[in-house]
Design a protein around this motif. Structure first.
Motif, PDB file in Angstrom:
ATOM      1  N   ALA A  73      54.301  50.204  51.295  1.00  0.00           N
ATOM      2  CA  ALA A  73      53.277  49.646  52.193  1.00  0.00           C
ATOM      3  C   ALA A  73      51.884  50.146  51.798  1.00  0.00           C
ATOM      4  CB  ALA A  73      53.589  49.998  53.642  1.00  0.00           C
ATOM      5  N   ILE A  74      51.778  51.422  51.497  1.00  0.00           N
ATOM      6  CA  ILE A  74      50.496  51.991  51.067  1.00  0.00           C
ATOM      7  C   ILE A  74      50.064  51.376  49.735  1.00  0.00           C
ATOM      8  CG2 ILE A  74      49.374  54.110  50.228  1.00  0.00           C
ATOM      9  CD1 ILE A  74      51.098  55.597  52.403  1.00  0.00           C
ATOM     10  N   MET A  75      50.992  51.290  48.781  1.00  0.00           N
ATOM     11  CA  MET A  75      50.668  50.712  47.470  1.00  0.00           C
ATOM     12  C   MET A  75      50.269  49.239  47.609  1.00  0.00           C
ATOM     13  SD  MET A  75      50.612  53.008  45.242  1.00  0.00           S
ATOM     14  CE  MET A  75      50.349  51.920  43.865  1.00  0.00           C
ATOM     15  N   SER A  76      50.966  48.496  48.451  1.00  0.00           N
ATOM     16  CA  SER A  76      50.629  47.084  48.658  1.00  0.00           C
ATOM     17  C   SER A  76      49.229  46.942  49.232  1.00  0.00           C
ATOM     18  CB  SER A  76      51.639  46.428  49.600  1.00  0.00           C
ATOM     19  OG  SER A  76      52.930  46.469  49.052  1.00  0.00           O
ATOM     20  N   THR A  77      48.902  47.790  50.177  1.00  0.00           N
ATOM     21  CA  THR A  77      47.568  47.775  50.773  1.00  0.00           C
ATOM     22  C   THR A  77      46.513  48.110  49.726  1.00  0.00           C
ATOM     23  OG1 THR A  77      48.491  48.414  52.916  1.00  0.00           O
ATOM     24  CG2 THR A  77      46.120  48.760  52.600  1.00  0.00           C
ATOM     25  N   LEU A  78      46.775  49.119  48.910  1.00  0.00           N
ATOM     26  CA  LEU A  78      45.819  49.491  47.867  1.00  0.00           C
ATOM     27  C   LEU A  78      45.662  48.380  46.826  1.00  0.00           C
ATOM     28  CD1 LEU A  78      46.659  53.272  47.330  1.00  0.00           C
ATOM     29  CD2 LEU A  78      44.579  52.290  48.356  1.00  0.00           C
ATOM     30  N   ILE A  79      46.750  47.717  46.465  1.00  0.00           N
ATOM     31  CA  ILE A  79      46.678  46.595  45.521  1.00  0.00           C
ATOM     32  C   ILE A  79      45.804  45.487  46.106  1.00  0.00           C
ATOM     33  CG2 ILE A  79      48.013  44.707  44.482  1.00  0.00           C
ATOM     34  CD1 ILE A  79      50.353  46.798  44.240  1.00  0.00           C
ATOM     35  N   TYR A  80      46.042  45.155  47.370  1.00  0.00           N
ATOM     36  CA  TYR A  80      45.256  44.124  48.036  1.00  0.00           C
ATOM     37  C   TYR A  80      43.778  44.498  48.082  1.00  0.00           C
ATOM     38  CZ  TYR A  80      43.289  41.211  51.682  1.00  0.00           C
ATOM     39  OH  TYR A  80      42.473  40.351  52.383  1.00  0.00           O
ATOM     40  N   LEU A  81      43.486  45.729  48.485  1.00  0.00           N
ATOM     41  CA  LEU A  81      42.090  46.180  48.578  1.00  0.00           C
ATOM     42  C   LEU A  81      41.420  46.227  47.206  1.00  0.00           C
ATOM     43  CD1 LEU A  81      42.393  48.992  51.267  1.00  0.00           C
ATOM     44  CD2 LEU A  81      41.257  46.764  51.519  1.00  0.00           C
ATOM     45  N   PHE A  82      42.174  46.639  46.181  1.00  0.00           N
ATOM     46  CA  PHE A  82      41.615  46.694  44.835  1.00  0.00           C
ATOM     47  C   PHE A  82      41.289  45.286  44.336  1.00  0.00           C
ATOM     48  CE2 PHE A  82      41.880  47.404  40.153  1.00  0.00           C
ATOM     49  CZ  PHE A  82      40.802  48.268  40.065  1.00  0.00           C
ATOM     50  N   TYR A  83      42.147  44.338  44.632  1.00  0.00           N
ATOM     51  CA  TYR A  83      41.881  42.953  44.264  1.00  0.00           C
ATOM     52  C   TYR A  83      40.623  42.446  44.974  1.00  0.00           C
ATOM     53  CZ  TYR A  83      42.513  37.877  43.978  1.00  0.00           C
ATOM     54  OH  TYR A  83      42.326  36.539  43.778  1.00  0.00           O
ATOM     55  N   GLN A  84      40.493  42.725  46.268  1.00  0.00           N
ATOM     56  CA  GLN A  84      39.297  42.332  47.010  1.00  0.00           C
ATOM     57  C   GLN A  84      38.048  42.993  46.420  1.00  0.00           C
ATOM     58  OE1 GLN A  84      39.316  39.935  49.373  1.00  0.00           O
ATOM     59  NE2 GLN A  84      41.476  39.783  48.849  1.00  0.00           N
ATOM     60  N   TYR A  85      38.175  44.266  46.070  1.00  0.00           N
ATOM     61  CA  TYR A  85      37.071  45.005  45.458  1.00  0.00           C
ATOM     62  C   TYR A  85      36.649  44.361  44.132  1.00  0.00           C
ATOM     63  CZ  TYR A  85      34.914  48.660  42.622  1.00  0.00           C
ATOM     64  OH  TYR A  85      34.079  49.356  41.779  1.00  0.00           O
ATOM     65  N   LEU A  86      37.633  44.032  43.282  1.00  0.00           N
ATOM     66  CA  LEU A  86      37.318  43.412  41.989  1.00  0.00           C
ATOM     67  C   LEU A  86      36.622  42.069  42.182  1.00  0.00           C
ATOM     68  CD1 LEU A  86      40.502  44.177  39.857  1.00  0.00           C
ATOM     69  CD2 LEU A  86      38.252  45.262  39.687  1.00  0.00           C
ATOM     70  N   ASN A  87      37.083  41.274  43.150  1.00  0.00           N
ATOM     71  CA  ASN A  87      36.446  39.993  43.427  1.00  0.00           C
ATOM     72  C   ASN A  87      35.014  40.171  43.910  1.00  0.00           C
ATOM     73  OD1 ASN A  87      38.202  37.740  42.849  1.00  0.00           O
ATOM     74  ND2 ASN A  87      39.568  38.591  44.378  1.00  0.00           N
ATOM     75  N   LYS A  88      34.795  41.184  44.715  1.00  0.00           N
ATOM     76  CA  LYS A  88      33.445  41.428  45.241  1.00  0.00           C
ATOM     77  C   LYS A  88      32.521  41.931  44.141  1.00  0.00           C
ATOM     78  CE  LYS A  88      31.074  43.482  49.100  1.00  0.00           C
ATOM     79  NZ  LYS A  88      30.305  44.643  49.072  1.00  0.00           N
ATOM     80  N   GLN A  89      33.026  42.843  43.326  1.00  0.00           N
ATOM     81  CA  GLN A  89      32.201  43.454  42.279  1.00  0.00           C
ATOM     82  C   GLN A  89      31.938  42.515  41.099  1.00  0.00           C
ATOM     83  OE1 GLN A  89      31.048  46.157  44.212  1.00  0.00           O
ATOM     84  NE2 GLN A  89      30.824  46.954  42.145  1.00  0.00           N
ATOM     85  N   PHE A  90      32.951  41.778  40.682  1.00  0.00           N
ATOM     86  CA  PHE A  90      32.858  41.040  39.427  1.00  0.00           C
ATOM     87  C   PHE A  90      33.054  39.529  39.578  1.00  0.00           C
ATOM     88  CE2 PHE A  90      34.713  45.274  38.508  1.00  0.00           C
ATOM     89  CZ  PHE A  90      33.605  45.830  37.887  1.00  0.00           C
ATOM     90  N   GLY A  91      33.312  39.065  40.794  1.00  0.00           N
ATOM     91  CA  GLY A  91      33.585  37.650  40.992  1.00  0.00           C
ATOM     92  C   GLY A  91      35.032  37.333  40.643  1.00  0.00           C
ATOM     93  N   THR A  92      35.411  36.084  40.872  1.00  0.00           N
ATOM     94  CA  THR A  92      36.790  35.710  40.586  1.00  0.00           C
ATOM     95  C   THR A  92      36.987  35.542  39.086  1.00  0.00           C
ATOM     96  OG1 THR A  92      36.289  33.377  40.868  1.00  0.00           O
ATOM     97  CG2 THR A  92      37.129  34.545  42.792  1.00  0.00           C
ATOM     98  N   ASN A  93      38.191  35.852  38.658  1.00  0.00           N
ATOM     99  CA  ASN A  93      38.548  35.755  37.255  1.00  0.00           C
ATOM    100  C   ASN A  93      40.001  35.310  37.182  1.00  0.00           C
ATOM    101  OD1 ASN A  93      39.923  37.181  34.806  1.00  0.00           O
ATOM    102  ND2 ASN A  93      37.747  36.943  34.273  1.00  0.00           N
ATOM    103  N   LYS A  94      40.269  34.314  36.356  1.00  0.00           N
ATOM    104  CA  LYS A  94      41.604  33.710  36.300  1.00  0.00           C
ATOM    105  C   LYS A  94      42.693  34.725  35.945  1.00  0.00           C
ATOM    106  CE  LYS A  94      42.820  29.286  35.350  1.00  0.00           C
ATOM    107  NZ  LYS A  94      42.664  28.039  34.647  1.00  0.00           N
ATOM    108  N   ILE A  95      42.468  35.542  34.919  1.00  0.00           N
ATOM    109  CA  ILE A  95      43.514  36.497  34.508  1.00  0.00           C
ATOM    110  C   ILE A  95      43.743  37.558  35.584  1.00  0.00           C
ATOM    111  CG2 ILE A  95      42.024  38.050  33.175  1.00  0.00           C
ATOM    112  CD1 ILE A  95      45.633  37.029  32.300  1.00  0.00           C
ATOM    113  N   ILE A  96      42.679  37.989  36.238  1.00  0.00           N
ATOM    114  CA  ILE A  96      42.838  38.973  37.320  1.00  0.00           C
ATOM    115  C   ILE A  96      43.590  38.343  38.485  1.00  0.00           C
ATOM    116  CG2 ILE A  96      41.588  40.310  39.075  1.00  0.00           C
ATOM    117  CD1 ILE A  96      39.577  41.037  36.859  1.00  0.00           C
TER     118      ILE A  96
END
Length: 176
Positions: A73-96
Motif C-alpha cells: 500500500a505504501i509503495m503503491s501510494t509512492l508510485i502514484y505520487l511519483f508519477y504525479q510529480y513527474l507529470n507536474k515537473q516534466f509534463g506528460t511523456n508517453k514512455i513514462i
C-alpha cells in the motif's frame, strides 16, 4: 495532459482487470490442471504463493500478510505520487505513462492478491526456478522498459537529476 492521464488510468484498469479475470477463471476451472506450455521449460501449473512476496519466499523471512499489505500500500501510494510529480515537473511523456501503467498495475494486482486472495495465484512455472503470474510480467515489463530507456538515454528520463529525491520529498510533504 488530461487525455493522456485518462488513457493511462484506463490502461491500468484494463491490466488489473485482465490479471484478476485470469486468476478467477483459473481458480474456478483449472486449478487442478497441469500441462506443458513449452516443454521442458515452461508449464501451466497453478499454485498459491502464501509467502506474499518473492523476497519473503526465497529468503524465508517469515514476514506476515498484514506487513506485506502495508508495504505494498505504501509503495503503491509512492508510485502514484511519483508519477504525479513527474507529470507536474516534466509534463506528460508517453514512455513514462506506459511504464507507470505497468508498475502501478503490478502494484495494485499485488495488493489485491494479498487482501482478497491471501497470497498470489501463480500459474506459469519456469522449470527448476519459480512460478509467476501476469502481475509479475507487468512489473518485469516496467523494469525492462526502465533499463531500455536508460540505455537509450530517453529525453524524459535524462531530465531527472540528482536532486530528484529531495525534490520529490518536498513534493510529498506539500501534498500532506
Amino acid at each position: 495532459m488530461r487525455i493522456q492521464n485518462k488513457k493511462t488510468n484506463l490502461a491500468v484498469l484494463i491490466l488489473v482487470t485482465i490479471d484478476q479475470i485470469i486468476k478467477i477463471v483459473i481458480n474456478n476451472n483449472f486449478f487442478d490442471k497441469r500441462f506443458p506450455i513449452l516443454h521442458p521449460f515452461l508449464y501451466f501449473e497453478p499454485m498459491f504463493n502464501r509467502q506474499y512476496s518473492w523476497f519473503n519466499s526465497m529468503l524465508q523471512l517469515g514476514i506476515g500478510r498484514y506487513m506485506h499489505i502495508s508495504l505494498v500500500a505504501i509503495m503503491s501510494t509512492l508510485i502514484y505520487l511519483f508519477y504525479q510529480y513527474l507529470n507536474k515537473q516534466f509534463g506528460t511523456n508517453k514512455i513514462i505513462n506506459i511504464m507507470y501503467a505497468f508498475i502501478f498495475s503490478g502494484a495494485i494486482c499485488s495488493l489485491i492478491d494479498k487482501i482478497f486472495w491471501n497470497g498470489s495465484l501463480d500459474y506459469i512455472l519456469v522449470n527448476g526456478f519459480f512460478t509467476f503470474d501476469l502481475k509479475d510480467v507487468y512489473i518485469n515489463t516496467f523494469i525492462g522498459l526502465l533499463i531500455l530507456s536508460l540505455l537509450l538515454k530517453n529525453k524524459a528520463l535524462n531530465q531527472i537529476d540528482d536532486n530528484i529525491v529531495k525534490d520529490f520529498t518536498k513534493y510529498i510533504l506539500r501534498k500532506l
